[in-house]
Design an enzyme around this catalytic site. Structure first.
Site: not given
Length: 273
Positions: A137, A29, A27
């Site tokens: 998110d 992050y 992802g």
């Protein structure tokens, strides 16, 4: 190390990784890989170098205290400035995103409605914190599913502080695309887009020009608001809830507690795909 940090700090040598590493997901992050920790499998998120170490530690001090059945449990973290690692419970069925795109899984109301209730209850728990925790998110990628098809919110700690808009563009509310800050209401908007994901079993605005879509979503003067197409066979109660969630006016969107109440009042037939 403070006394409270000792509660969640994990030594790197306590983690045993597969060789080669088994990647569970990727992802914005970081990358998530499987590891063994004290005899059990866990999910370990290798945080991308762009994440600031001090912010990572501050966030851990918040999220390590959060415990709820609909929140992915953060077991602890490795405090390594070169490669900080987040250690979480392993969710056997992966993400809701993957589940929705698995054509071998039949998603009927008696399976999907409890999962949607789990999602709203997890968000409700974050919003009810003092101070409130804005997820920032919400999307199917950040909903994880365990072996019993219990859904849990993930990546909530990455958005405890808001200095400007954040999130994944196609899930972002008009006010965020216009430069505003995340809020409880922008989380609700994103939840509405997630509901559209569930009932279409595809990404929002699939095959459309992303830049044009974002301009249209942000345009509050449009006669018809730009939103994902709701499938013709979507249950009417769920379609109404979607439209309520993605209202262009933040103050006109329902609270997460109201959404939770409405989902709890539905029966499984009202949520059939």
């Amino acid at each position: 190390m403070t006394h409270s940090d000792a509660f969640w700090t994990i030594r790197k040598d306590e983690l045993v990784f597969d060789s080669p590493p088994l990647v569970l997901g990727k992802g914005s992050y970081g990358v998530v890989i499987r590891a063994s920790f004290r005899g059990s499998y866990v999910a370990v998120k290798r945080v991308l170098p762009s994440r600031m170490y001090n912010n990572f530690i501050k966030e851990m001090r918040v999220i390590s205290r959060l415990r709820h059945p609909c929140i992915t449990t953060v077991i602890g973290a490795v405090k390594d400035k070169k490669e900080p690692l987040l250690v979480m419970e392993l969710m056997e069925n992966g993400s809701l995103y993957e589940l929705l795109r698995n054509e071998t899984v039949e998603l009927q109301g008696d399976l999907i409605l409890p999962m949607l209730c789990d999602v709203t209850q997890g968000i409700h728990f974050l919003h009810a914190a003092n101070p409130p925790i804005i997820h920032g998110d919400i999307k199917s990628h950040n909903v994880l599913v365990d072996s019993r098809f219990r859904a849990k919110i993930a990546d909530f700690g990455l958005s405890t502080k808001k200095s400007g808009p954040c999130g994944t563009p196609l899930w972002m509310a008009p006010e965020l695309l216009r430069g505003g800050s995340n809020s409880l209401a922008s989380d609700v908007y994103a939840l509405g887009i997630l509901l559209a994901e569930v009932y279409s079993r595809q990404d929002p605005f699939l095959n459309e020009d992303v830049r044009q879509v974002l301009r249209q979503v942000a345009d509050l003067e449009r006669e018809e608001e730009k939103r994902p197409e709701i499938p013709a066979d979507c249950p009417s109660q769920m379609a109404v809830l979607m439209r309520n969630c993605w209202n262009k006016l933040p103050e006109s969107r329902p609270s997460i507690s109201e959404i939770d109440r409405r989902l709890q009042a539905m029966d499984s037939k009202a949520a059939d795909l």
